[in-house]
Each structure stands twice: as C-alpha cells, then as structure tokens.
Design a protein around this motif. Structure first.
Motif, PDB file in Angstrom:
ATOM      1  N   LEU A  78      10.506   9.069  -3.867  1.00  0.00           N
ATOM      2  CA  LEU A  78       9.437   9.182  -2.875  1.00  0.00           C
ATOM      3  C   LEU A  78       8.975   7.806  -2.405  1.00  0.00           C
ATOM      4  CD1 LEU A  78       7.230  12.141  -4.190  1.00  0.00           C
ATOM      5  CD2 LEU A  78       8.898  12.132  -2.324  1.00  0.00           C
ATOM      6  N   THR A  79       8.909   6.853  -3.317  1.00  0.00           N
ATOM      7  CA  THR A  79       8.568   5.487  -2.937  1.00  0.00           C
ATOM      8  C   THR A  79       9.615   4.932  -1.978  1.00  0.00           C
ATOM      9  OG1 THR A  79       7.579   5.192  -5.118  1.00  0.00           O
ATOM     10  CG2 THR A  79       7.982   3.206  -3.831  1.00  0.00           C
ATOM     11  N   GLN A  80      10.881   5.211  -2.285  1.00  0.00           N
ATOM     12  CA  GLN A  80      11.969   4.760  -1.412  1.00  0.00           C
ATOM     13  C   GLN A  80      11.844   5.379  -0.024  1.00  0.00           C
ATOM     14  OE1 GLN A  80      14.141   2.548  -1.790  1.00  0.00           O
ATOM     15  NE2 GLN A  80      16.128   3.052  -0.937  1.00  0.00           N
ATOM     16  N   LEU A  81      11.544   6.672   0.021  1.00  0.00           N
ATOM     17  CA  LEU A  81      11.398   7.364   1.302  1.00  0.00           C
ATOM     18  C   LEU A  81      10.262   6.768   2.116  1.00  0.00           C
ATOM     19  CD1 LEU A  81      11.852   9.778   3.278  1.00  0.00           C
ATOM     20  CD2 LEU A  81      10.277  11.083   1.852  1.00  0.00           C
ATOM     21  N   GLN A  82       9.116   6.554   1.482  1.00  0.00           N
ATOM     22  CA  GLN A  82       7.939   6.104   2.212  1.00  0.00           C
ATOM     23  C   GLN A  82       8.066   4.641   2.654  1.00  0.00           C
ATOM     24  OE1 GLN A  82       4.415   7.119  -0.029  1.00  0.00           O
ATOM     25  NE2 GLN A  82       4.904   9.289  -0.065  1.00  0.00           N
ATOM     26  N   THR A  83       8.627   3.778   1.818  1.00  0.00           N
ATOM     27  CA  THR A  83       8.779   2.382   2.217  1.00  0.00           C
ATOM     28  C   THR A  83       9.854   2.223   3.300  1.00  0.00           C
ATOM     29  OG1 THR A  83      10.222   2.047   0.290  1.00  0.00           O
ATOM     30  CG2 THR A  83       7.932   1.350   0.092  1.00  0.00           C
ATOM     31  N   THR A  84      10.897   3.051   3.234  1.00  0.00           N
ATOM     32  CA  THR A  84      11.898   3.023   4.307  1.00  0.00           C
ATOM     33  C   THR A  84      11.282   3.476   5.621  1.00  0.00           C
ATOM     34  OG1 THR A  84      13.674   3.485   2.729  1.00  0.00           O
ATOM     35  CG2 THR A  84      14.150   3.885   5.046  1.00  0.00           C
ATOM     36  N   VAL A 142      -4.151   4.589  -2.163  1.00  0.00           N
ATOM     37  CA  VAL A 142      -4.711   5.749  -2.885  1.00  0.00           C
ATOM     38  C   VAL A 142      -4.973   6.897  -1.915  1.00  0.00           C
ATOM     39  CG1 VAL A 142      -6.677   6.562  -4.235  1.00  0.00           C
ATOM     40  CG2 VAL A 142      -5.676   4.327  -4.717  1.00  0.00           C
ATOM     41  N   ARG A 143      -5.486   6.578  -0.721  1.00  0.00           N
ATOM     42  CA  ARG A 143      -5.723   7.621   0.286  1.00  0.00           C
ATOM     43  C   ARG A 143      -4.414   8.284   0.709  1.00  0.00           C
ATOM     44  NH1 ARG A 143      -8.422   4.354   4.828  1.00  0.00           N
ATOM     45  NH2 ARG A 143      -7.959   6.237   6.026  1.00  0.00           N
ATOM     46  N   MET A 144      -3.348   7.477   0.825  1.00  0.00           N
ATOM     47  CA  MET A 144      -2.047   8.052   1.196  1.00  0.00           C
ATOM     48  C   MET A 144      -1.538   9.029   0.139  1.00  0.00           C
ATOM     49  SD  MET A 144       0.002   4.727   2.662  1.00  0.00           S
ATOM     50  CE  MET A 144      -0.510   3.848   4.149  1.00  0.00           C
ATOM     51  N   ALA A 145      -1.756   8.679  -1.133  1.00  0.00           N
ATOM     52  CA  ALA A 145      -1.224   9.503  -2.226  1.00  0.00           C
ATOM     53  C   ALA A 145      -2.151  10.647  -2.604  1.00  0.00           C
ATOM     54  CB  ALA A 145      -0.978   8.629  -3.453  1.00  0.00           C
ATOM     55  N   LEU A 146      -3.392  10.635  -2.118  1.00  0.00           N
ATOM     56  CA  LEU A 146      -4.391  11.603  -2.575  1.00  0.00           C
ATOM     57  C   LEU A 146      -3.979  13.059  -2.385  1.00  0.00           C
ATOM     58  CD1 LEU A 146      -7.141  11.818  -3.896  1.00  0.00           C
ATOM     59  CD2 LEU A 146      -8.190  11.744  -1.625  1.00  0.00           C
ATOM     60  N   ALA A 195       0.840  -1.206   0.000  1.00  0.00           N
ATOM     61  CA  ALA A 195       0.000   0.000   0.000  1.00  0.00           C
ATOM     62  C   ALA A 195       0.873   1.253   0.000  1.00  0.00           C
ATOM     63  CB  ALA A 195      -0.921  -0.011   1.225  1.00  0.00           C
ATOM     64  N   VAL A 196       1.916   1.242   0.831  1.00  0.00           N
ATOM     65  CA  VAL A 196       2.833   2.381   0.865  1.00  0.00           C
ATOM     66  C   VAL A 196       3.545   2.525  -0.480  1.00  0.00           C
ATOM     67  CG1 VAL A 196       4.891   3.316   1.998  1.00  0.00           C
ATOM     68  CG2 VAL A 196       3.141   2.168   3.352  1.00  0.00           C
ATOM     69  N   HIS A 197       3.897   1.395  -1.093  1.00  0.00           N
ATOM     70  CA  HIS A 197       4.567   1.418  -2.395  1.00  0.00           C
ATOM     71  C   HIS A 197       3.654   2.020  -3.468  1.00  0.00           C
ATOM     72  CE1 HIS A 197       7.687   0.016  -5.193  1.00  0.00           C
ATOM     73  NE2 HIS A 197       6.702  -0.298  -6.012  1.00  0.00           N
ATOM     74  N   VAL A 198       2.374   1.641  -3.447  1.00  0.00           N
ATOM     75  CA  VAL A 198       1.404   2.201  -4.402  1.00  0.00           C
ATOM     76  C   VAL A 198       1.299   3.713  -4.218  1.00  0.00           C
ATOM     77  CG1 VAL A 198      -1.058   2.311  -4.951  1.00  0.00           C
ATOM     78  CG2 VAL A 198       0.066   0.098  -4.720  1.00  0.00           C
ATOM     79  N   ALA A 199       1.229   4.159  -2.951  1.00  0.00           N
ATOM     80  CA  ALA A 199       1.139   5.597  -2.682  1.00  0.00           C
ATOM     81  C   ALA A 199       2.370   6.322  -3.196  1.00  0.00           C
ATOM     82  CB  ALA A 199       0.973   5.833  -1.177  1.00  0.00           C
TER      83      ALA A 199
END
Length: 254
Positions: free
Chosen positions: A123-129, A181-185, A92-96
């Motif tokens: 940004l994906t790297q930051l959020q998944t880390t 999707v909510r995270m990325a909105l 989910a975090v990766h999708v966001a």
C-alpha cells in the motif's frame, strides 16, 4: 560548447548556483531518483548556473579560494534542505501508507520503492507511486526548481540558513505528519471496527479459527476502504504537493 567566463566573480557565481542546485538534485523527490545518472544531474545543475549567473552579478560573492569553498558547502547544504522540504509531501504519503499496511497486515510483503529509495509494503508502494505521478503531472519538479531559483532572492548566494530554519523545518515535519495521519485515518478506523467485529464473533462463536478468518477479512476491508477513499487520498496529496513552493520559501525566508 558554453564559453567559460573569464571574470572570477562570475565563475564564483556559477559555482555557488551550481552548489545549491546540486543539493536540490541530490535530495528532492523524483529529481534525486538513483536511476537518473549523476552525470545528468551535475550537467543540469551546471547549466542552470550558467543560465542564472547573469541575474546575480551584483551579489556579494567571495572570490578567494577558502571563502569560496566554504560558501559552496553552505550552498549545497541549503540545496539539501530545500530538497528535504520538497520531499516532505512524499514522507506524509509514506507515513499514511505505513499506517495502513500495519493495520491491514501487509508489512511482511515489501517491494523496492524507487520514489523514496527504500523498501516499502504494497500500500505504501501504491500511494507513493501515485504521489510521484501526481508530482510530475502537476509540474512539481518545475515548482521545486523555480522555488530554488527564487530562494536566491530570499537567501542570497554565499549566505547560510538562518537559525530559525530549524524550527520552521520541525513545524513543517509536524504539519505533514498530521496530513499523513489524516490520509490513513479512514483505513485505520475501518480496521479498528473490523477488529471489534471479529472480537465479538470470537466471543459468540469460539469454535471459529479467528486467525484464519480474520486475516483475509482485514485485508479485504482494508483494500476496499483504500479503493473507496482513493479520491480523498489524491485530493490530500495534491493539496500537499501544491504547497511545496510555499514551504520552500517559508524555510529560507529570513
């Protein structure tokens, strides 16, 4: 050295528990990190088998070789399914992160992501880390291991996943995709507004090079919104990680 039990049923119990935990160690987030040596994963799974075997001596365990091999394959598959469900929060975090990176324009700058074992934009790297740090800080690895041990009560050793588990897994994937999707909105919505503003600017001042102006503006807006929305992202990620134990129980319940 741990003594090898002579009773074949106890040996079979250890092997089946070892198979389930081996699947989890191969698929669960953080625990499946390729930088963690395979020897340690195998030794840990075997140690858990020795520790839990006395609790399940009365279970119906196959003792002939062919049935035991089939049962071990089934246990490994159950462990892989549990690890997959535990990793859905990271997905989910990766999708966001992917949605935000596509909107901002960071998809061309990728780095290796050790949490998922793939290459990902910044940004994906930051959020998944960040999700991996939250996972460890919340004892998520303990939650996964405890839920795997509890799954033996819900789905006894030598069993197979019920047919309904596939539909449950689809429901979990759909639910966690909506969380992503909510995270990325906020980021995506702000960049849509930025695009609209740049389009109006291009109509009112056509001499401006929209590409030269638009790329840094979108990057700046995207990074600003990500920074402002970081507490919300952390809250949603923590909420998703808290549900991992319940999701595993939901998957294996009969």
């Amino acid at each position: 050295m741990l003594p090898i039990p002579a009773d074949i049923k106890e040996v079979a119990t250890i092997l089946l528990i070892f198979g389930r935990f081996s699947g989890v160690m191969a698929a669960a987030p953080v625990l499946s990190n390729r930088h963690l040596p395979a020897r340690i994963k195998i030794a840990f799974s075997l140690l858990v088998g020795f520790a839990l075997a006395p609790l399940y001596r009365t279970a119906e365990i196959p003792t002939n070789a062919s049935a035991l091999v089939l049962a071990m394959v089934g246990e490994v598959l159950i462990g892989l399914a549990i690890g997959f469900v535990a990793g859905l929060a990271f997905m989910a975090v990766h999708v966001a992160g992917e949605m935000a990176d596509v909107s901002v324009g960071f998809t061309m700058a990728t780095q290796y992501n050790p949490a998922l074992g793939v290459h990902a934009p910044v940004l994906t790297q930051l959020q998944t880390t960040l999700a991996a740090l939250l996972f460890l800080g919340m004892d998520g690895h303990h939650t996964v291991l405890t839920a795997t041990a509890d799954s033996i009560k819900l789905l006894p050793l030598g069993s197979v996943l019920p047919a309904s588990s596939a539909l449950r897994c689809v429901d979990l994937v759909a639910g966690l995709f909506s969380v992503g999707v909510r995270m990325a909105l906020p980021t995506v919505a702000s960049l849509v507004i930025a695009d609209a503003a740049l389009a109006l600017l291009a109509r009112t001042a056509p001499q401006i090079n929209l590409f030269t102006v638009g790329v840094p503006v979108k990057m700046g807006v995207g990074l600003l919104v990500v920074m402002i929305g970081l507490p919300v992202l952390v809250s949603l990620t923590a909420e998703t990680l808290h549900a991992v134990g319940r999701q595993i129980a939901f998957l294996v319940a009969r």
